[in-house]
Motif scaffolding. Sequence first.
Motif, PDB file in Angstrom:
ATOM      1  N   PHE A  38     -24.145  -3.207  35.942  1.00  0.00           N
ATOM      2  CA  PHE A  38     -24.079  -1.846  35.394  1.00  0.00           C
ATOM      3  C   PHE A  38     -22.681  -1.572  34.874  1.00  0.00           C
ATOM      4  CE2 PHE A  38     -23.165  -1.575  39.913  1.00  0.00           C
ATOM      5  CZ  PHE A  38     -22.108  -0.679  40.017  1.00  0.00           C
ATOM      6  N   CYS A  39     -22.584  -0.587  34.013  1.00  0.00           N
ATOM      7  CA  CYS A  39     -21.284  -0.199  33.484  1.00  0.00           C
ATOM      8  C   CYS A  39     -21.378   1.209  32.922  1.00  0.00           C
ATOM      9  CB  CYS A  39     -20.818  -1.170  32.403  1.00  0.00           C
ATOM     10  SG  CYS A  39     -21.805  -1.143  30.898  1.00  0.00           S
ATOM     11  N   GLY A  40     -20.231   1.803  32.712  1.00  0.00           N
ATOM     12  CA  GLY A  40     -20.185   3.118  32.094  1.00  0.00           C
ATOM     13  C   GLY A  40     -18.865   3.800  32.332  1.00  0.00           C
ATOM     14  N   PRO A  41     -18.699   4.962  31.702  1.00  0.00           N
ATOM     15  CA  PRO A  41     -17.483   5.735  31.919  1.00  0.00           C
ATOM     16  C   PRO A  41     -17.470   6.310  33.335  1.00  0.00           C
ATOM     17  CG  PRO A  41     -19.004   6.959  30.545  1.00  0.00           C
ATOM     18  CD  PRO A  41     -19.609   5.604  30.758  1.00  0.00           C
ATOM     19  N   VAL A  42     -16.290   6.400  33.895  1.00  0.00           N
ATOM     20  CA  VAL A  42     -16.112   6.780  35.293  1.00  0.00           C
ATOM     21  C   VAL A  42     -15.990   8.293  35.466  1.00  0.00           C
ATOM     22  CG1 VAL A  42     -14.448   6.665  37.207  1.00  0.00           C
ATOM     23  CG2 VAL A  42     -15.082   4.584  35.972  1.00  0.00           C
ATOM     24  N   GLN A  43     -16.635   8.760  36.506  1.00  0.00           N
ATOM     25  CA  GLN A  43     -16.401  10.089  37.060  1.00  0.00           C
ATOM     26  C   GLN A  43     -16.012   9.839  38.512  1.00  0.00           C
ATOM     27  OE1 GLN A  43     -19.319  13.115  36.143  1.00  0.00           O
ATOM     28  NE2 GLN A  43     -18.967  14.133  38.099  1.00  0.00           N
ATOM     29  N   THR A  44     -15.059  10.591  39.055  1.00  0.00           N
ATOM     30  CA  THR A  44     -14.573  10.303  40.396  1.00  0.00           C
ATOM     31  C   THR A  44     -14.814  11.442  41.376  1.00  0.00           C
ATOM     32  OG1 THR A  44     -12.360  11.172  39.969  1.00  0.00           O
ATOM     33  CG2 THR A  44     -12.720   8.821  39.526  1.00  0.00           C
ATOM     34  N   VAL A  45     -14.890  11.046  42.646  1.00  0.00           N
ATOM     35  CA  VAL A  45     -14.937  11.974  43.773  1.00  0.00           C
ATOM     36  C   VAL A  45     -14.040  11.372  44.848  1.00  0.00           C
ATOM     37  CG1 VAL A  45     -16.365  12.815  45.686  1.00  0.00           C
ATOM     38  CG2 VAL A  45     -17.246  12.892  43.359  1.00  0.00           C
ATOM     39  N   GLN A  46     -13.235  12.214  45.469  1.00  0.00           N
ATOM     40  CA  GLN A  46     -12.431  11.790  46.607  1.00  0.00           C
ATOM     41  C   GLN A  46     -12.865  12.607  47.814  1.00  0.00           C
ATOM     42  OE1 GLN A  46      -8.186  12.762  46.627  1.00  0.00           O
ATOM     43  NE2 GLN A  46      -7.810  10.607  47.108  1.00  0.00           N
ATOM     44  N   CYS A  47     -13.294  11.930  48.858  1.00  0.00           N
ATOM     45  CA  CYS A  47     -13.789  12.633  50.038  1.00  0.00           C
ATOM     46  C   CYS A  47     -13.669  11.717  51.250  1.00  0.00           C
ATOM     47  CB  CYS A  47     -15.238  13.061  49.848  1.00  0.00           C
ATOM     48  SG  CYS A  47     -16.372  11.707  49.477  1.00  0.00           S
ATOM     49  N   LEU A  75     -20.277   6.790  39.007  1.00  0.00           N
ATOM     50  CA  LEU A  75     -19.577   7.630  39.958  1.00  0.00           C
ATOM     51  C   LEU A  75     -18.777   6.735  40.899  1.00  0.00           C
ATOM     52  CD1 LEU A  75     -19.032  10.475  41.073  1.00  0.00           C
ATOM     53  CD2 LEU A  75     -20.982  10.124  42.617  1.00  0.00           C
ATOM     54  N   VAL A  76     -17.464   6.928  40.930  1.00  0.00           N
ATOM     55  CA  VAL A  76     -16.597   6.176  41.824  1.00  0.00           C
ATOM     56  C   VAL A  76     -16.178   7.114  42.946  1.00  0.00           C
ATOM     57  CG1 VAL A  76     -14.411   4.948  42.062  1.00  0.00           C
ATOM     58  CG2 VAL A  76     -15.810   4.629  40.007  1.00  0.00           C
ATOM     59  N   VAL A  77     -16.558   6.759  44.168  1.00  0.00           N
ATOM     60  CA  VAL A  77     -16.321   7.599  45.342  1.00  0.00           C
ATOM     61  C   VAL A  77     -15.232   6.967  46.200  1.00  0.00           C
ATOM     62  CG1 VAL A  77     -17.341   8.650  47.391  1.00  0.00           C
ATOM     63  CG2 VAL A  77     -18.726   8.349  45.308  1.00  0.00           C
ATOM     64  N   ASP A  78     -14.090   7.640  46.273  1.00  0.00           N
ATOM     65  CA  ASP A  78     -13.014   7.209  47.151  1.00  0.00           C
ATOM     66  C   ASP A  78     -13.271   7.835  48.509  1.00  0.00           C
ATOM     67  OD1 ASP A  78     -10.706   6.773  48.597  1.00  0.00           O
ATOM     68  OD2 ASP A  78      -9.378   7.793  47.185  1.00  0.00           O
ATOM     69  N   GLY A  79     -13.897   7.075  49.377  1.00  0.00           N
ATOM     70  CA  GLY A  79     -14.189   7.535  50.727  1.00  0.00           C
ATOM     71  C   GLY A  79     -13.145   7.076  51.726  1.00  0.00           C
ATOM     72  N   GLY A  80     -11.981   6.671  51.230  1.00  0.00           N
ATOM     73  CA  GLY A  80     -10.913   6.235  52.118  1.00  0.00           C
ATOM     74  C   GLY A  80     -11.237   4.969  52.883  1.00  0.00           C
TER      75      GLY A  80
END
Length: 173
Positions: A38-47, A75-80
């Motif tokens: 898969f590929c595409g433009p990134v949207q981010t969430v930090q939680c 969707l790139v999720v930075d979950g720490g």
Amino acid sequence: MTAPFATCDFCDAFKADTSGDFRVLPPVFRDFGGRQVFCGPVQTVQCLDDNSRVKEAVESPGWIDTPAGRVGKVLVVDGGASLRKALLGGNLAAAAARNGWAGVLVDGCVRDVAELEQQAIGIRALASMPLPTDRRQQGVADVPVRVQGVWVRPGDWLYADRDGIVVSPRPLL
């Protein structure tokens, strides 16, 4: 539909790049979704241990319109890198697929593995964890995040296949 690509080919083409624009994520993510490529433009969430912003994101339209047609976002999720609670499960993965997302990358955990495999979406995460999060409305969206030490910014392009995951500030195809 996205043209075929290979992250190995991208790495060959950009192996001499010293600008920091072309980035390769470490090989620590497992494949959980129904699509391996898969590929595409990134949207981010930090939680951290709260998937409120993830829920908001996947319940919104997961695509952008381009001159070449509609393109699913990632969707790139930075979950720490937390292994304590799952930030994405079967219901949210179904919402993401229904809303046109190409993929979700979670620097953390997912749950409902059998359900995730049934979704027509790419899903990568560190591990599975059956424990859900508490929704406390914490976290932020659309900010630069550090995933396993690699910067990923809203609007970057992410490409994932069986060999790995690469990120670029512009489309590579």
